[in-house]
Structures are given as C-alpha cells and as structure tokens.
Design a protein around this motif. Structure first.
Motif, PDB file in Angstrom:
ATOM      1  N   TYR A  61       0.830  -1.212   0.000  1.00  0.00           N
ATOM      2  CA  TYR A  61       0.000   0.000   0.000  1.00  0.00           C
ATOM      3  C   TYR A  61       0.864   1.262   0.000  1.00  0.00           C
ATOM      4  CZ  TYR A  61      -4.097  -2.904   1.056  1.00  0.00           C
ATOM      5  OH  TYR A  61      -5.106  -3.821   1.007  1.00  0.00           O
ATOM      6  N   GLU A  63       3.841   1.570  -1.277  1.00  0.00           N
ATOM      7  CA  GLU A  63       4.409   1.708  -2.624  1.00  0.00           C
ATOM      8  C   GLU A  63       3.369   2.266  -3.582  1.00  0.00           C
ATOM      9  OE1 GLU A  63       7.443   1.179  -3.901  1.00  0.00           O
ATOM     10  OE2 GLU A  63       8.391   0.522  -2.043  1.00  0.00           O
ATOM     11  N   ILE A  64       2.151   1.766  -3.484  1.00  0.00           N
ATOM     12  CA  ILE A  64       1.086   2.266  -4.372  1.00  0.00           C
ATOM     13  C   ILE A  64       0.804   3.740  -4.088  1.00  0.00           C
ATOM     14  CG2 ILE A  64      -1.375   2.079  -4.895  1.00  0.00           C
ATOM     15  CD1 ILE A  64      -1.132  -0.948  -4.399  1.00  0.00           C
ATOM     16  N   GLU A  66       2.856   5.801  -2.888  1.00  0.00           N
ATOM     17  CA  GLU A  66       4.099   6.551  -3.084  1.00  0.00           C
ATOM     18  C   GLU A  66       4.455   7.370  -1.854  1.00  0.00           C
ATOM     19  OE1 GLU A  66       4.625   7.719  -7.518  1.00  0.00           O
ATOM     20  OE2 GLU A  66       2.461   7.952  -7.114  1.00  0.00           O
ATOM     21  N   VAL A  82      -5.907   3.748  -0.501  1.00  0.00           N
ATOM     22  CA  VAL A  82      -5.516   2.605  -1.329  1.00  0.00           C
ATOM     23  C   VAL A  82      -6.326   1.371  -0.927  1.00  0.00           C
ATOM     24  CG1 VAL A  82      -3.637   1.020  -1.895  1.00  0.00           C
ATOM     25  CG2 VAL A  82      -3.191   3.486  -1.759  1.00  0.00           C
ATOM     26  N   ILE A 105      -4.200   3.973  -8.860  1.00  0.00           N
ATOM     27  CA  ILE A 105      -4.012   3.013  -7.766  1.00  0.00           C
ATOM     28  C   ILE A 105      -4.111   1.586  -8.284  1.00  0.00           C
ATOM     29  CG2 ILE A 105      -5.135   2.068  -5.691  1.00  0.00           C
ATOM     30  CD1 ILE A 105      -5.677   4.945  -4.815  1.00  0.00           C
ATOM     31  N   LYS A 106      -5.132   1.322  -9.071  1.00  0.00           N
ATOM     32  CA  LYS A 106      -5.308  -0.042  -9.604  1.00  0.00           C
ATOM     33  C   LYS A 106      -4.200  -0.413 -10.579  1.00  0.00           C
ATOM     34  CE  LYS A 106     -10.311   0.088  -8.943  1.00  0.00           C
ATOM     35  NZ  LYS A 106     -11.636   0.194  -9.599  1.00  0.00           N
ATOM     36  N   ARG A 108      -1.047   0.725 -10.517  1.00  0.00           N
ATOM     37  CA  ARG A 108       0.169   0.439  -9.744  1.00  0.00           C
ATOM     38  C   ARG A 108       0.049  -0.902  -9.023  1.00  0.00           C
ATOM     39  NH1 ARG A 108       4.175   3.618  -8.940  1.00  0.00           N
ATOM     40  NH2 ARG A 108       4.571   2.975  -6.791  1.00  0.00           N
ATOM     41  N   PHE A 109      -1.161  -1.219  -8.543  1.00  0.00           N
ATOM     42  CA  PHE A 109      -1.376  -2.517  -7.902  1.00  0.00           C
ATOM     43  C   PHE A 109      -1.065  -3.654  -8.879  1.00  0.00           C
ATOM     44  CE2 PHE A 109      -4.168  -6.180  -7.197  1.00  0.00           C
ATOM     45  CZ  PHE A 109      -3.788  -6.546  -5.909  1.00  0.00           C
TER      46      PHE A 109
END
Length: 403
Positions: A61, A63-64, A66, A82, A105-106, A108-109
């Motif tokens: 989370y 990392e997503i 940032e 997130v 968000i999605k 990057r996930f």
C-alpha cells in the motif's frame, strides 16, 4: 459500503500507534475496541479487520500510495485510500482525504503485484531469507498462505465438555461452528465473532487456539499421573491442554521468566477447572536444577521468529530485524541444552516452534543431538507443518527420548 468517520479515525489512530510508536497490533486493536461502548459487532469487526489488513499489506500500500516512513496522518489517510479503492469502497468527501486517482491506484497494484516482495508485502531481507531457507517454490506458496486471514479455531476443554456438546452449546448462543477432520477437539467458527462474551467461554468450556497449535500437547504422549514440565509456558495455552489430556491427574509444572504471564495462566486455569497446574517463575538457574532428571515429559515451546503465525501477527514482519534469527537460534540452543536436563531417563521431550524456518527447527534439533548433552537423546519423530498445506498456522514439533 459507507465509511463512518469515527470508525475510520479509530483505524488511523491505531495505525499510527503500530507503525510509528512500535506498539503491538493485537494490543492496539484491544484498546481501540474499548473506545466506544456503542459500537456493535459490525463496527468492531470493521476496526479490527481493517487495521490488520493495512498492517499486513503495509509495504504494498505504501508503494502504491508513493509514501515512505515515518507515516504522518496525511500519509496514513493515503494508505487508507488505497485499501478502500482496491475494495471498491467509495472515498468520502472529507478534508482528510486527498483527491484519489482510482485508476492509477489499480494500475500500480497490477504492476507491483508481479513482484513477490511487493505482492506479498514483505521486507527485502525477509523475502531473501525465505527463498534461501525454503526455496522459491515452497516460500512463494507459504508466504501467500501466511497472508490469508486466519480462521478462529476453538479447542474444546475436555475437562468440562465434549466436542458435540460444545458445538450444541454454541449453536444455542447463536455461534455456528464446524468440526475439523483430524483435529478431534477443534471447532472452527463459520463466521468471525467475539466468542469471549459467550457463556460457554465464561464457563471455561473452550479456549481459542489454532489447529496446528493443538497438535503440540498430544505430541508429548502424556497420560494421567505423569509429571510434565511446560518449560516456556507463557500464558499457558498448551499447559491447559496438557492438564486436560492428563484428566487433571498428575502434575503440570508451568515455567516462564515472566511472572505476569503465569498470573494469567492461573486465572485461565481456574476458569478451565484445571487443578493440576503449578506455576513457577524462572528467576534463577536453581528453578531448573531442582527439576533435573525428574520429569516424565518436557515441552520446550521455544521463543522463535513466529514466521508461522504471520496471519495472526502481521506486524511481526515489520518489527523483526535481519539479525534476529541469529540471536533467537542461539537462545533456542541454550534452552535445549539447559531444559533437556529436566527429562528423566526413559522420559520424552518435545521441542516446538511456530516457525517454518529449518534454522529454527530441524537444524536446531540436529545440532542439539550432535552436542554432549544431546548425545543422551534419540529423535523419535518430527513434523513440519506448513500453512499452505494444512490451511492453519506454520508449526514444527520434534519428539526426543532420553536414553
């Protein structure tokens, strides 16, 4: 699902205490749930499960979102966003929440999920240790299993009831349970709930104990009338199980270096109706020496990394340092050398951990057997339990006999 301000703020407060103040997640959740007596079971469930969820997936989370530690409140709200977006929960129009780019968000996930250390949310060093210890295939499967939410498992207190009777009692209190094949005294909750408020719990008819943990006491092959030492008893979950297996006959000597834990054991023993447990604080080496060569059975439920129970304690992977394994394995070897002397000739000892690492398990037993004190023992059997195979906690047990 609609988010409520007081519940979300409770989660954010809890995450601050866990991530920034170093408090243990289970203790923090206990405190949070006492904050408002008006909260119902659904509110309490949201706080507990959301807090644990975000702790479990902290690295992913972050990392997503940032963001990097330390996590101030704005960062914690970004992490919460997130969590909400990935579950399809609408973000409310509150000042605390920044505009949330759901598509980013999605995206990057999806990208981060291709790499195990992000997908399973673990520190680099722990991922490397797991691969080196278990191999890529086993570690990948085990890590995924350890990130699943743990079932709530009850152990039937056979001093007071039977498995069918307890199942019936709980049904009468609105708590649905299932039996588990291969675990005769275990019941699994069909739906998560607070079983500690039931009359069945207050009457001492059960304890909450994972199915894998329930295998340890029977591994000692105790019988009524024996003298059994639980050398690292803690709050006594396994001491209570041993007392039940011994039908309250004989003696269970529960040892620990922490008097507070043994005090809790005494309280639990009264509720369980376990009358053959005696507690002793290890405040000097004399406590162990007095028991040399006197025990029919000795259980060493050794302190360990706890990697087998990450489903229950997800914050452990963030609190653990790379050097901890070397330190704890030294402690484990010292305990084996010292506490094994309590076993009488012909008696048996079980060494157990809630770890999946061979360094803490099979390798420790082999090192002990190769030592001077270990030369008096023979390995009878051992069992490594993996979460991805059993569906329950990761555990290890080894039974040794003194010649």
């Amino acid at each position: 699902m609609r988010l409520h301000r007081n519940l979300v703020f409770a989660v954010i407060d809890g995450l601050h205490l866990i991530f920034n103040e170093g408090e243990y997640a289970d203790k923090v959740v206990q405190k949070l749930l006492k904050r408002d007596s008006r909260w119902g079971s659904r509110d309490r469930g949201f706080i507990a499960e959301t807090t644990y969820d975000i702790v479990r997936w902290k690295r992913l989370y972050a990392e997503i979102a940032e963001i990097k530690e330390p996590f101030d409140r704005p960062k914690l709200f970004r992490m919460f966003s997130v969590w909400a977006v990935l579950r399809g929960i609408p973000i409310p129009d509150w000042n605390q929440f920044e505009p949330t780019p759901a598509r980013r968000i999605k995206g990057r996930f999806d990208a981060l999920s291709k790499e195990r250390k992000f997908r399973e949310s673990v520190p680099d060093w722990l991922d490397e240790l797991g691969v080196a210890s278990l191999g890529e295939k086993v570690w990948t499967k085990e890590l995924a299993a350890l990130n699943e939410q743990a079932d709530v498992i009850l152990r039937v207190n056979t001093l007071k009831t039977t498995t069918p009777q307890l199942k019936q009692f709980l049904t009468g209190e609105g708590v649905a349970t299932q039996t588990i094949p291969g675990y005769p005294h275990a019941l699994k909750l069909v739906e998560r709930g607070n079983v500690f408020v039931t009359q069945a719990f207050k009457d001492g008819l059960f304890e909450v104990q994972d199915a894998s943990s329930q295998l340890v006491a029977p591994y000692l092959e105790v019988s009524p009338g024996m003298r059994v030492v639980d050398a690292c008893a803690g709050a006594g979950g396994k001491s209570l199980h041993l007392a039940a297996l011994m039908e309250n006959k004989g003696q269970v000597i529960a040892l620990d270096i922490y008097s507070g834990k043994l005090k809790e054991l005494k309280r639990r023993a009264r509720r369980n109706g376990a009358h053959n447990i005696e507690t002793r604080v290890i405040d000097s080496s004399k406590v162990i020496k007095k028991l040399h060569g006197s025990a029919d059975r000795v259980l060493i439920d050794a302190p360990c990394t706890g990697l087998g129970i990450l489903r229950r304690n997800p914050d452990a992977k963030w609190k653990m340092e790379p050097g901890f394994l070397e330190k704890i394995t030294r402690t484990q070897q010292e305990l084996l050398a010292d506490y094994s002397q309590m076993v009488k000739t012909g008696g048996k000892m079980v060494y157990a951990t809630c770890s999946i690492l061979p360094q803490e398990n099979r390798q420790q037993v082999q090192e002990f057997l190769a030592s001077e004190r270990g030369s008096e023992f023979t390995l009878l059997r051992e069992q490594q339990i993996y979460a991805h195979k059993s569906g329950f906690d990761g555990f290890y047990m080894a039974e040794l006999e003194r010649k």
